[in-house]
Design an enzyme around this catalytic site. Structure first.
Site, mmCIF file in Angstrom:
data_model
loop_
_atom_site.group_PDB
_atom_site.id
_atom_site.type_symbol
_atom_site.label_atom_id
_atom_site.label_comp_id
_atom_site.label_asym_id
_atom_site.label_seq_id
_atom_site.Cartn_x
_atom_site.Cartn_y
_atom_site.Cartn_z
ATOM 1 N N CYS A 23 52.628 71.376 24.399
ATOM 2 C CA CYS A 23 53.293 70.057 24.766
ATOM 3 C C CYS A 23 54.113 69.536 23.808
ATOM 4 O O CYS A 23 53.804 69.874 22.294
ATOM 5 C CB CYS A 23 52.271 69.174 25.278
ATOM 6 S SG CYS A 23 50.962 68.962 24.009
ATOM 7 N N HIS A 52 43.421 72.243 19.332
ATOM 8 C CA HIS A 52 42.319 73.120 19.420
ATOM 9 C C HIS A 52 43.016 74.453 19.842
ATOM 10 O O HIS A 52 42.815 75.085 20.901
ATOM 11 C CB HIS A 52 41.728 72.579 20.533
ATOM 12 C CG HIS A 52 40.844 71.462 20.128
ATOM 13 N ND1 HIS A 52 40.337 70.466 21.016
ATOM 14 C CD2 HIS A 52 40.047 71.090 19.111
ATOM 15 C CE1 HIS A 52 39.717 69.528 20.230
ATOM 16 N NE2 HIS A 52 39.526 69.775 19.098
ATOM 17 N N HIS A 85 44.582 64.858 18.164
ATOM 18 C CA HIS A 85 43.491 64.164 18.867
ATOM 19 C C HIS A 85 43.175 62.617 18.375
ATOM 20 O O HIS A 85 42.611 61.859 19.277
ATOM 21 C CB HIS A 85 42.153 64.972 18.959
ATOM 22 C CG HIS A 85 42.462 66.366 19.162
ATOM 23 N ND1 HIS A 85 42.420 67.278 18.169
ATOM 24 C CD2 HIS A 85 42.759 67.017 20.212
ATOM 25 C CE1 HIS A 85 42.696 68.378 18.727
ATOM 26 N NE2 HIS A 85 42.816 68.515 20.085
ATOM 27 N N CYS A 107 48.961 62.341 18.423
ATOM 28 C CA CYS A 107 49.825 62.449 19.534
ATOM 29 C C CYS A 107 50.271 60.805 20.140
ATOM 30 O O CYS A 107 49.251 59.947 19.996
ATOM 31 C CB CYS A 107 49.313 63.167 20.752
ATOM 32 S SG CYS A 107 50.645 63.073 22.265
ATOM 33 N N HIS A 135 34.004 64.766 22.118
ATOM 34 C CA HIS A 135 35.452 65.330 22.053
ATOM 35 C C HIS A 135 35.932 64.405 21.112
ATOM 36 O O HIS A 135 35.985 63.147 21.034
ATOM 37 C CB HIS A 135 36.283 65.590 23.494
ATOM 38 C CG HIS A 135 37.509 66.090 23.381
ATOM 39 N ND1 HIS A 135 38.730 65.511 22.683
ATOM 40 C CD2 HIS A 135 38.001 67.244 23.559
ATOM 41 C CE1 HIS A 135 39.488 66.172 22.737
ATOM 42 N NE2 HIS A 135 39.307 67.355 23.195
ATOM 43 N N GLU A 137 38.841 63.300 20.553
ATOM 44 C CA GLU A 137 39.942 62.120 21.112
ATOM 45 C C GLU A 137 38.894 61.017 21.625
ATOM 46 O O GLU A 137 39.453 59.807 21.338
ATOM 47 C CB GLU A 137 40.599 62.984 22.327
ATOM 48 C CG GLU A 137 41.838 61.902 22.925
ATOM 49 C CD GLU A 137 42.299 62.079 24.039
ATOM 50 O OE1 GLU A 137 42.742 63.188 24.380
ATOM 51 O OE2 GLU A 137 42.624 61.159 24.757
ATOM 52 N N THR A 175 43.103 62.105 27.405
ATOM 53 C CA THR A 175 44.353 62.440 28.023
ATOM 54 C C THR A 175 44.338 63.802 28.777
ATOM 55 O O THR A 175 45.610 64.270 29.606
ATOM 56 C CB THR A 175 45.499 62.539 26.888
ATOM 57 O OG1 THR A 175 44.726 63.370 26.023
ATOM 58 C CG2 THR A 175 45.565 60.989 26.139
ATOM 59 N N SER A 278 47.812 73.759 23.677
ATOM 60 C CA SER A 278 47.738 74.042 22.228
ATOM 61 C C SER A 278 48.166 75.382 22.003
ATOM 62 O O SER A 278 47.830 76.015 21.011
ATOM 63 C CB SER A 278 46.558 73.658 21.672
ATOM 64 O OG SER A 278 45.541 74.040 22.503
HETATM 65 FE FE1 SF4 Z 1 49.626 67.092 24.148
HETATM 66 FE FE2 SF4 Z 1 47.390 66.058 23.874
HETATM 67 FE FE3 SF4 Z 1 49.701 64.586 23.510
HETATM 68 FE FE4 SF4 Z 1 49.221 65.413 25.947
HETATM 69 S S1 SF4 Z 1 48.098 63.875 24.736
HETATM 70 S S2 SF4 Z 1 51.034 65.457 25.052
HETATM 71 S S3 SF4 Z 1 47.942 67.233 25.709
HETATM 72 S S4 SF4 Z 1 48.653 66.380 22.251
#
Ligand code: SF4
Length: 327
Positions: A23, A52, A85, A107, A135, A137, A175, A278
């Site tokens: 992504c 990950h 994350h 992100c 987790h 995140e 997310t 990932s």
């Molecule tokens: Fe990628 Fe996580 Fe960002 Fe979604 S939130 S675009 S899965 S890195």
């Protein structure tokens, strides 16, 4: 009497999902470490797995990245990259206290959830965060407003949630969750708190949603669905669950072609194939080659959505690259 012709055996095929794999957030995080290594030279420290996926981590290690669990393992004054994350604010504070030079590869779609948590906490809401305990995140998001956030892992947890004022409750989420299960959790929350507020926009990111939708489109036709991804990758694990729920007879998470068990292929005509957000494409190609070598050589791509989103590199890295280009 003429003999009845035996019908030809159905062609063994692989249905390959689009979109799959990297992504925009993962692509940016991996590029961040690569560009940092090129620009500053090794070693570059990275807090937690940058994304990950073990293959990605090992490849970056081979180029001079050093992965650590916490910033206190990073020598004073060194460069440390924060993973996609996200991190709690206290991690930034600790890093600053030790004089580390930080590059934040969180992100932007995770940062958006952090901002929502801060905003609703400032307005004194109780925030029900739907996500998986432990987790990274979730740990990072919770750190933005620990006094206000209640973690809920699924519909079964909803009965236990306690809030101060049922008229000031909002839900946010990790997310990378299952879209369908999250909606079940939200429905259960709405039963308990009819005035529950929703996040201003989806927290489950576009990449998670698109990958799950692409799996759903293929799974009913697949006797076997393979998702390439690591066990600690939330979005990859959710894709396996989605494949099973959508009708795939079997669905398995594999790190690479080496994890495929030949017995899974008994009686299988159609294999569904995808990869978590990932996962580098090379690993998917190896799986496709492994299957082709065993007779599943008809590879058909099935497109759900074309993704075009990209994110700019973190601003602290862009600034240093720009300064270097001027010299
Ligand atoms: Fe990628 Fe996580 Fe960002 Fe979604 S939130 S675009 S899965 S890195």
């Amino acid at each position: 009497m003429p003999e009845a012709a035996t019908p030809p055996a159905p062609a063994k095929r692989v249905l390959l999902a689009i979109p799959r794999g990297y992504c925009a957030g993962v692509d940016r995080a991996v590029q961040t470490v690569e560009r940092a290594l090129e620009h500053y030279g090794a070693p570059v420290y990275v807090r937690k797995q940058i994304v990950h996926n073990l293959y990605v981590v090992r490849s970056l290690e081979a180029r001079g990245a050093i992965f650590v669990d916490e910033t206190d393992e990073v020598p004073e004054g060194a460069i440390v990259v924060f993973s996609a994350h996200g991190v709690a604010p206290e991690v930034h504070t600790e890093a600053a206290g030790r004089g580390l030079r930080t590059i934040d590869a969180t992100c932007p779609l995770v940062t958006k959830v952090h901002q929502e948590a801060r905003r609703f906490a400032a307005e004194d809401y109780d925030i029900v965060l739907i996500g998986h305990e432990g987790h990274e995140e979730v740990v990072g998001t919770t750190g933005e407003a620990p006094e206000h956030i209640k973690l809920v892992d699924g519909p079964a947890d909803v009965a236990e949630v306690e809030v101060r004022d049922p008229e000031r409750v909002v839900w946010l989420s990790q997310t990378t969750l299952s879209v369908d299960e999250t909606m079940e959790t939200v429905a259960a929350l709405q039963q308990r708190f009819p005035l529950l507020q929703s996040p201003p926009s989806d927290d489950i990111c576009y990449a998670t949603q698109n990958r799950q939708a692409a799996v759903k489109a293929i799974a009913p036709q697949a006797e076997l669905f393979l998702v390439v991804g690591s066990a600690n990758s939330s979005n990859s694990v959710r894709m396996v669950e989605v494949a099973r729920a959508a009708g795939a007879r079997q669905a398995h998470l594999i790190d690479s072609a080496a994890d495929i068990r030949p017995e899974w292929l008994a009686g299988v005509t159609t294999v569904g194939l995808s990869s978590g957000a990932s996962v580098p494409e090379v690993l998917v190609r190896e799986v496709a080659d492994w299957l082709a070598a065993r007779g599943w050589s008809d590879l058909q791509e099935v497109t759900h959505t074309e993704e075009r989103l990209t994110f700019a590199l973190p601003q602290e890295l862009r600034r240093d690259l720009k300064l270097a280009a001027k010299r």
